[in-house]
Design an enzyme around this catalytic site. Sequence first.
Site, PDB file in Angstrom:
ATOM      1  N   LYS A  14      85.009-102.701 -15.211  1.00 29.75           N
ATOM      2  CA  LYS A  14      86.356-102.156 -15.028  1.00 29.75           C
ATOM      3  C   LYS A  14      87.304-103.328 -14.835  1.00 29.75           C
ATOM      4  O   LYS A  14      86.929-104.335 -14.222  1.00 29.75           O
ATOM      5  CB  LYS A  14      86.401-101.273 -13.781  1.00 29.75           C
ATOM      6  CG  LYS A  14      85.639 -99.983 -13.901  1.00 29.75           C
ATOM      7  CD  LYS A  14      85.922 -99.119 -12.666  1.00 29.75           C
ATOM      8  CE  LYS A  14      84.814 -98.121 -12.470  1.00 29.75           C
ATOM      9  NZ  LYS A  14      84.614 -97.707 -11.108  1.00 29.75           N
ATOM     10  N   ARG A  91      85.216-108.755  -8.308  1.00 30.07           N
ATOM     11  CA  ARG A  91      84.503-108.041  -7.264  1.00 30.07           C
ATOM     12  C   ARG A  91      83.037-108.431  -7.378  1.00 30.07           C
ATOM     13  O   ARG A  91      82.417-108.256  -8.427  1.00 30.07           O
ATOM     14  CB  ARG A  91      84.655-106.531  -7.458  1.00 30.07           C
ATOM     15  CG  ARG A  91      83.941-105.754  -6.394  1.00 30.07           C
ATOM     16  CD  ARG A  91      84.117-104.270  -6.587  1.00 30.07           C
ATOM     17  NE  ARG A  91      83.446-103.547  -5.510  1.00 30.07           N
ATOM     18  CZ  ARG A  91      83.436-102.226  -5.407  1.00 30.07           C
ATOM     19  NH1 ARG A  91      84.064-101.496  -6.295  1.00 30.07           N
ATOM     20  NH2 ARG A  91      82.799-101.643  -4.415  1.00 30.07           N
ATOM     21  N   HIS A 208      84.994 -93.812   3.767  1.00 31.26           N
ATOM     22  CA  HIS A 208      85.147 -94.020   2.325  1.00 31.26           C
ATOM     23  C   HIS A 208      84.177 -93.053   1.645  1.00 31.26           C
ATOM     24  O   HIS A 208      82.975 -93.298   1.575  1.00 31.26           O
ATOM     25  CB  HIS A 208      84.825 -95.477   1.977  1.00 31.26           C
ATOM     26  CG  HIS A 208      84.873 -95.778   0.508  1.00 31.26           C
ATOM     27  ND1 HIS A 208      85.834 -96.588  -0.066  1.00 31.26           N
ATOM     28  CD2 HIS A 208      84.093 -95.366  -0.510  1.00 31.26           C
ATOM     29  CE1 HIS A 208      85.631 -96.641  -1.370  1.00 31.26           C
ATOM     30  NE2 HIS A 208      84.575 -95.919  -1.664  1.00 31.26           N
ATOM     31  N   LEU A 209      84.720 -91.912   1.193  1.00 31.04           N
ATOM     32  CA  LEU A 209      83.860 -90.865   0.635  1.00 31.04           C
ATOM     33  C   LEU A 209      84.143 -90.728  -0.859  1.00 31.04           C
ATOM     34  O   LEU A 209      85.201 -90.230  -1.254  1.00 31.04           O
ATOM     35  CB  LEU A 209      84.119 -89.533   1.353  1.00 31.04           C
ATOM     36  CG  LEU A 209      84.119 -89.578   2.894  1.00 31.04           C
ATOM     37  CD1 LEU A 209      84.423 -88.203   3.469  1.00 31.04           C
ATOM     38  CD2 LEU A 209      82.794 -90.110   3.431  1.00 31.04           C
ATOM     39  N   GLY A 210      83.219 -91.211  -1.662  1.00 29.15           N
ATOM     40  CA  GLY A 210      83.386 -91.104  -3.117  1.00 29.15           C
ATOM     41  C   GLY A 210      82.062 -90.694  -3.708  1.00 29.15           C
ATOM     42  O   GLY A 210      81.324 -89.912  -3.111  1.00 29.15           O
ATOM     43  N   GLY A 212      79.734 -92.979  -4.231  1.00 30.79           N
ATOM     44  CA  GLY A 212      79.033 -93.689  -3.160  1.00 30.79           C
ATOM     45  C   GLY A 212      79.891 -93.548  -1.912  1.00 30.79           C
ATOM     46  O   GLY A 212      81.105 -93.620  -2.014  1.00 30.79           O
ATOM     47  N   ARG A 241      72.615 -90.495  -4.018  1.00 32.38           N
ATOM     48  CA  ARG A 241      71.747 -91.252  -3.102  1.00 32.38           C
ATOM     49  C   ARG A 241      71.418 -90.406  -1.876  1.00 32.38           C
ATOM     50  O   ARG A 241      72.256 -89.671  -1.378  1.00 32.38           O
ATOM     51  CB  ARG A 241      72.439 -92.536  -2.633  1.00 32.38           C
ATOM     52  CG  ARG A 241      72.701 -93.537  -3.729  1.00 32.38           C
ATOM     53  CD  ARG A 241      73.157 -94.865  -3.127  1.00 32.38           C
ATOM     54  NE  ARG A 241      73.633 -95.781  -4.138  1.00 32.38           N
ATOM     55  CZ  ARG A 241      74.909 -96.181  -4.259  1.00 32.38           C
ATOM     56  NH1 ARG A 241      75.813 -95.748  -3.412  1.00 32.38           N
ATOM     57  NH2 ARG A 241      75.245 -97.011  -5.212  1.00 32.38           N
ATOM     58  N   ASP A 283      79.109 -84.134  -8.461  1.00 32.44           N
ATOM     59  CA  ASP A 283      80.562 -84.096  -8.347  1.00 32.44           C
ATOM     60  C   ASP A 283      80.992 -82.961  -7.420  1.00 32.44           C
ATOM     61  O   ASP A 283      80.599 -81.806  -7.608  1.00 32.44           O
ATOM     62  CB  ASP A 283      81.181 -83.918  -9.738  1.00 32.44           C
ATOM     63  CG  ASP A 283      82.673 -84.152  -9.708  1.00 32.44           C
ATOM     64  OD1 ASP A 283      83.380 -83.444  -8.954  1.00 32.44           O
ATOM     65  OD2 ASP A 283      83.138 -85.045 -10.428  1.00 32.44           O
ATOM     66  N   ARG A 285      83.715 -81.394  -7.045  1.00 30.22           N
ATOM     67  CA  ARG A 285      84.465 -80.281  -7.643  1.00 30.22           C
ATOM     68  C   ARG A 285      83.505 -79.227  -8.180  1.00 30.22           C
ATOM     69  O   ARG A 285      83.703 -78.027  -7.993  1.00 30.22           O
ATOM     70  CB  ARG A 285      85.374 -80.792  -8.762  1.00 30.22           C
ATOM     71  CG  ARG A 285      86.544 -81.599  -8.240  1.00 30.22           C
ATOM     72  CD  ARG A 285      87.162 -82.476  -9.279  1.00 30.22           C
ATOM     73  NE  ARG A 285      86.274 -83.576  -9.655  1.00 30.22           N
ATOM     74  CZ  ARG A 285      86.667 -84.675 -10.270  1.00 30.22           C
ATOM     75  NH1 ARG A 285      87.931 -84.820 -10.607  1.00 30.22           N
ATOM     76  NH2 ARG A 285      85.809 -85.625 -10.564  1.00 30.22           N
ATOM     77  N   ASN A 335      90.891 -86.502  -1.941  1.00 36.31           N
ATOM     78  CA  ASN A 335      91.221 -85.275  -2.682  1.00 36.31           C
ATOM     79  C   ASN A 335      90.626 -83.991  -2.139  1.00 36.31           C
ATOM     80  O   ASN A 335      91.125 -82.912  -2.448  1.00 36.31           O
ATOM     81  CB  ASN A 335      90.748 -85.418  -4.132  1.00 36.31           C
ATOM     82  CG  ASN A 335      91.474 -86.538  -4.849  1.00 36.31           C
ATOM     83  OD1 ASN A 335      92.695 -86.526  -4.905  1.00 36.31           O
ATOM     84  ND2 ASN A 335      90.738 -87.507  -5.368  1.00 36.31           N
TER      85      ASN A 335
HETATM   86  P1  ADP Z   1      83.057 -94.186  -6.957  1.00 35.36           P
HETATM   87  O1  ADP Z   1      84.143 -95.245  -6.895  1.00 35.36           O
HETATM   88  O2  ADP Z   1      82.039 -94.290  -5.874  1.00 35.36           O
HETATM   89  O3  ADP Z   1      82.466 -93.959  -8.305  1.00 35.36           O
HETATM   90  P2  ADP Z   1      85.240 -92.352  -6.410  1.00 35.36           P
HETATM   91  O4  ADP Z   1      85.780 -92.864  -5.127  1.00 35.36           O
HETATM   92  O5  ADP Z   1      86.041 -92.532  -7.643  1.00 35.36           O
HETATM   93  O6  ADP Z   1      83.747 -92.808  -6.613  1.00 35.36           O
HETATM   94  O7  ADP Z   1      84.958 -90.794  -6.206  1.00 35.36           O
HETATM   95  C1  ADP Z   1      84.443 -90.034  -7.253  1.00 35.36           C
HETATM   96  C2  ADP Z   1      84.114 -88.654  -6.721  1.00 35.36           C
HETATM   97  O8  ADP Z   1      85.277 -88.080  -6.119  1.00 35.36           O
HETATM   98  C3  ADP Z   1      83.725 -87.684  -7.816  1.00 35.36           C
HETATM   99  O9  ADP Z   1      82.351 -87.728  -8.049  1.00 35.36           O
HETATM  100  C4  ADP Z   1      84.134 -86.354  -7.238  1.00 35.36           C
HETATM  101  O10 ADP Z   1      83.021 -85.816  -6.572  1.00 35.36           O
HETATM  102  C5  ADP Z   1      85.178 -86.671  -6.210  1.00 35.36           C
HETATM  103  N1  ADP Z   1      86.488 -86.121  -6.551  1.00 35.36           N
HETATM  104  C6  ADP Z   1      87.413 -86.641  -7.369  1.00 35.36           C
HETATM  105  N2  ADP Z   1      88.497 -85.830  -7.440  1.00 35.36           N
HETATM  106  C7  ADP Z   1      88.235 -84.782  -6.628  1.00 35.36           C
HETATM  107  C8  ADP Z   1      88.951 -83.591  -6.260  1.00 35.36           C
HETATM  108  N3  ADP Z   1      90.156 -83.333  -6.740  1.00 35.36           N
HETATM  109  N4  ADP Z   1      88.352 -82.749  -5.411  1.00 35.36           N
HETATM  110  C9  ADP Z   1      87.132 -83.001  -4.913  1.00 35.36           C
HETATM  111  N5  ADP Z   1      86.419 -84.103  -5.224  1.00 35.36           N
HETATM  112  C10 ADP Z   1      86.957 -84.969  -6.071  1.00 35.36           C
END
Ligand code: ADP
Length: 398
Positions: A14, A91, A208-210, A212, A241, A283, A285, A335
């Site tokens: 990226k 990074r 930090h919830l993504g 990962g 994970r 995901d 969503r 989000n």
């Molecule tokens: P990473 O950088 O670890 O790949 P991100 O911080 O971009 O992850 O987060 C991605 C995750 O965020 C997606 O897998 C999804 O589960 C969640 N996500 C993104 N948009 C939304 C939303 N509008 N509502 C709920 N979850 C969301």
Amino acid sequence: MKILVLNCGSSSLKYQLFDMVNEEVLAKGICERIGAEGSVLTHKPEGKDKYVVEKPMPDHSTAVELVLEALIDKEHGVIDHIDDIGAVGHRVLHAGQKYSASIIVNEDVKKVVRECFDLGPLHNPANLIGIEACEKAIPGKPQVAVFDTAFHQTMPEKAYMYAIPYEYYEKYDIRKYGFHGTSHAFVSKRAVEFAGLDPDNSKVIVCHLGNGSSISAVVNGKCVDTSMGLTPLEGLAMGTRSGDIDPAVVQFIANKEGKDINEMLNILNKKSGMLGLSGVSSDFRDLWAAAEEGNKRAQMALDVFCYRVAKYIGSYIAAMNGVDAIAFTAGVGENDHDVRKNVLSYLGYMGITLDEEANNVRGPERYISTPDSKVKVMVIPTDEELKIARETKALVEA
Ligand code: ADP
């Protein structure tokens, strides 16, 4: 000064090009499926149409070349000449115990990145190739390594030591390192500013919830604990994970299913977490949609996720003997208002009251706790690339 930020993953790259005069993003994009069939570069120049390049990318150095070509492309580019790039910020995943801050790359730094291949086998080799490809393509321009582990190096021994024979720490540096450091540093600092806290007398938890996910406890701007470990596998349940489990589970399943240790680690990294529990998706969503349709396993996965986030918050409040602010960030944290609501529902005893209306609004930095909440809870969008660009600029201009 224009700064290129590169984030080389195991099979992706990226990038963002910043004009640091006003911290504006001139272009960003991603190379995907590096080293596999069907590699593709998607380049998004600001104010112009998306540009897609489908070309073989056998390795990250080819990907870097294609990115640089796209940036100076007559039609889709955003700069005239490659020399317009003043510096590159990389990074880099793992610096072991060597660096607690970002650093201008020289031979010693590259040696450390190489020495940490064992600790970050998927990322560190890609990071080093990215650095060396830039050295070749833009010779003489400064390159800065911004480490995911650096921010967490301030953790005290009692937080980072695993209770296993000490010789493994001595021989192999086996300990907790923590990741997402750039994000935890950026968000904890913004949280202090946003809440008007005294930077020298502040206790902050960053969630930090993504895809990962990790949590950190930050006292007076310094990390004192974090949920990820030697690798990003420890801690919260994540997209794919497992996070924390009893290590004996590994042996048990391996014996029953005839799997070796590498296969087991692959399962814990790629097939567990939300995906493994729900059988639906990693995901959030998709998980909420499935749960709404009555899928019990999707709901259970979400419950496991939120419960564990709440438990970590609770344990960090104990570790810090208090908390002034809690900040949610990254894809889910920014989000997903249902996740935030569910997590905070455990924390009433700590004096945390959710402002439901504010929680449901999408937007930039904001409070989601009521004005009378004892602890300020907020959403702070993370921007790891901007933080890398700022650190790069600061080091290059120093
Ligand atoms: P990473 O950088 O670890 O790949 P991100 O911080 O971009 O992850 O987060 C991605 C995750 O965020 C997606 O897998 C999804 O589960 C969640 N996500 C993104 N948009 C939304 C939303 N509008 N509502 C709920 N979850 C969301």
